[in-house]
Design an enzyme around this catalytic site. Structure first.
Site, short mmCIF file in Angstrom:
data_model
loop_
_atom_site.label_atom_id
_atom_site.label_comp_id
_atom_site.label_asym_id
_atom_site.label_seq_id
_atom_site.Cartn_x
_atom_site.Cartn_y
_atom_site.Cartn_z
CB SER A 1 -0.86 0.04 1.26
OG SER A 1 -1.44 -1.20 1.51
CG HIS B 1 -7.54 -5.05 -4.61
ND1 HIS B 1 -6.70 -4.37 -3.76
CD2 HIS B 1 -8.60 -4.25 -4.82
CE1 HIS B 1 -7.25 -3.20 -3.46
NE2 HIS B 1 -8.41 -3.11 -4.07
CG HIS C 1 -2.43 -9.47 2.81
ND1 HIS C 1 -2.90 -8.83 1.69
CD2 HIS C 1 -1.46 -8.68 3.32
CE1 HIS C 1 -2.24 -7.69 1.54
NE2 HIS C 1 -1.36 -7.57 2.51
CE1 TYR D 1 -6.59 -9.41 4.34
CE2 TYR D 1 -4.53 -8.96 5.49
CZ TYR D 1 -5.47 -8.64 4.52
OH TYR D 1 -5.26 -7.54 3.73
CD GLU D 2 -6.27 -11.58 0.15
OE1 GLU D 2 -6.97 -11.69 -0.86
OE2 GLU D 2 -5.10 -11.16 0.14
CB ALA E 1 0.83 0.49 4.60
CG MET F 1 -2.23 -7.32 9.06
SD MET F 1 -3.95 -7.01 8.66
CE MET F 1 -4.42 -5.89 10.00
CB SER F 2 2.34 -8.32 4.29
OG SER F 2 2.95 -7.05 4.38
CG ASN G 1 -2.20 3.03 11.29
OD1 ASN G 1 -1.92 2.42 10.25
ND2 ASN G 1 -2.33 2.42 12.45
CG HIS H 1 -8.47 -0.43 4.39
ND1 HIS H 1 -7.21 -0.98 4.43
CD2 HIS H 1 -8.78 -0.29 3.07
CE1 HIS H 1 -6.79 -1.17 3.19
NE2 HIS H 1 -7.71 -0.76 2.35
N1 HPA Z 1 -1.91 -2.74 12.28
C1 HPA Z 1 -1.72 -3.78 11.44
N2 HPA Z 1 -1.53 -3.64 10.15
C2 HPA Z 1 -1.50 -2.39 9.66
C3 HPA Z 1 -1.70 -1.27 10.47
C4 HPA Z 1 -1.92 -1.45 11.86
O1 HPA Z 1 -2.09 -0.51 12.66
N3 HPA Z 1 -1.62 -0.18 9.67
C5 HPA Z 1 -1.38 -0.64 8.41
N4 HPA Z 1 -1.31 -1.98 8.40
#
Ligand code: HPA
Length: 274
Positions: free
Chosen positions: A31, A62, A84, A86-87, A114, A212-213, A236, A248
Site C-alpha cells: 500500500s 485487486h 495476505h 488473512y484472505e 504499510a 500483516m505481511s 497510522n 482502512h
Molecule cells: N496494524 C496492522 N496492520 C496495519 C496497520 C496497523 O495498525 N496499519 C497498516 N497496516
C-alpha cells in the site's frame, strides 16, 4: 515431487511461456506504492489470473500482476498486489509469488508495506527501514517437508535484512533528503487490527511497527538465499496510541500522502543496487 514445489514449477513454466526476462531484483509493491508501476520501463506484464494455480487476491479489482521491466539500468520484476494470509490462503500460497520471482532469477527481494507505528516517536507518513523482524506470531512458511531444491531445513535468520542493502537504502535516503526511521517489523495474521493491549505487548517485545505481511515473504526468500531488504510506510499510529479508532481508509490516505517520497526512495535504492 512435493506438491508445493510442483505448483511452483508449473507457475514458473507458465510465466516462462510469456517472457524470458531475467530480473535482478524483485520488488513487492505494498500500500502506498500502488502507482509505482509508472516509474518502471515496462517490458512485459503477466496478470496473476493468467498463471494457473497462482493465488489471486479475493478482493474484487485487486487481482494484481507481475510487471517486468527496468528501473534505470536494473532489470526488475514488480508485484503489483500481493495476497495476505488473512484472505484464507495456505501460507505456502502466500509465499509462492516470492519464490517464483526467486526462480525467475531475482537475487534481491525488496519488500514494501504499510504498517502501524508502535514506536511512540513515529508519525503517520514516516518511512521505516526494516532492520529486523519478529516472526513469532506469523505462521512459518517453511513448515512441512523441506523443499531441498530451494534451501536447507533449518535456515539461518540472524541477518534477514541484508546489511549491505540496508546501507544502500540509508545512503539513497540521505542523498535525496528523505528522512528515514529504522526499526523492527512484526507481522500478525490480521485481518482485525490490534487491541491497545496487543500493542503494549508488542512494544515490550521490541517491535517498532506492526503489519500483516512481509515477514513470511522474507523468510521464504532467505530460505532460498535471496538478499532481502524492506521499507515500511507508517500509515497510522497503532491501536491505543491516539484517540481515534483505526480504519482502512486512514491507512490508505496516509500511505497515499507518503507515496512520492516512498517511490523516490525505492527507485533511488534499486538504481544503486545495479
Ligand atoms: N496494524 C496492522 N496492520 C496495519 C496497520 C496497523 O495498525 N496499519 C497498516 N497496516
Amino acid at each position: 515431487m512435493n506438491g508445493i514445489y510442483k505448483k511452483l514449477t508449473e507457475c514458473l513454466e507458465c510465466v516462462r511461456k510469456r517472457t524470458d526476462f531475467v530480473p535482478k531484483a524483485a520488488v513487492v509493491l505494498g500500500s502506498g506504492l500502488g502507482d509505482y508501476a509508472e516509474s518502471i520501463r515496462v517490458e512485459c506484464e503477466v496478470p496473476y489470473g493468467e498463471i494457473e494455480g497462482f493465488p489471486v487476491s479475493t478482493v474484487p479489482g485487486h487481482a494484481g500482476k507481475f510487471i517486468f521491466g527496468w528501473i534505470d539500468s536494473v532489470p526488475v520484476v514488480c508485484m503489483k498486489g500481493r495476497v495476505h494470509y488473512y484472505e484464507g490462503y495456505n501460507i505456502s500460497d502466500v509465499v509462492l509469488p516470492v519464490r517464483l520471482m526467486g526462480l525467475l532469477g531475482a537475487e534481491i527481494l525488496f519488500l514494501t508495506n504499510a504498517s502501524g507505528g508502535v514506536n511512540a516517536a513515529f508519525r503517520p507518513g514516516d518511512l521505516m527501514l526494516i532492520r529486523d523482524h519478529i516472526a513469532l506470531f506469523a505462521p512459518n512458511p517453511l513448515i512441512g517437508p523441506n523443499i531441498e531444491a530451494l534451501g536447507t531445513r533449518f535456515p539461518d535468520m540472524s541477518a534477514v535484512y541484508d546489511p549491505g542493502l540496508q546501507d544502500v537504502i540509508r545512503k539513497a535516503a540521505d542523498e535525496n533528503g528523505i528522512s528515514l526511521r529504522e526499526g523492527v517489523y512484526v507481522q500478525l495474521t490480521g485481518p482485525s487490527f490490534e487491541s491497545p493491549g496487543d500493542i503494549r505487548a508488542l512494544r515490550t517485545l521490541g517491535a517498532d511497527a506492526v503489519g500483516m505481511s512481509t515477514v513470511v515473504e522474507a523468510i521464504a526468500a532467505r530460505h532460498m538465499g535471496m538478499r532481502v531488504c524492506g521499507i515500511s510506510c507508517i500509515s497510522n499510529l497503532a491501536a491505543g496510541m491516539t484517540a481515534e479508532p483505526l480504519s482502512h481508509q486512514e491507512v490508505q490516505e496516509a500511505a497515499d500522502k507518503a507515496a512520492p517520497a516512498f517511490q523516490k526512495l525505492v527507485t533511488e535504492s534499486v538504481r544503486a543496487m545495479a
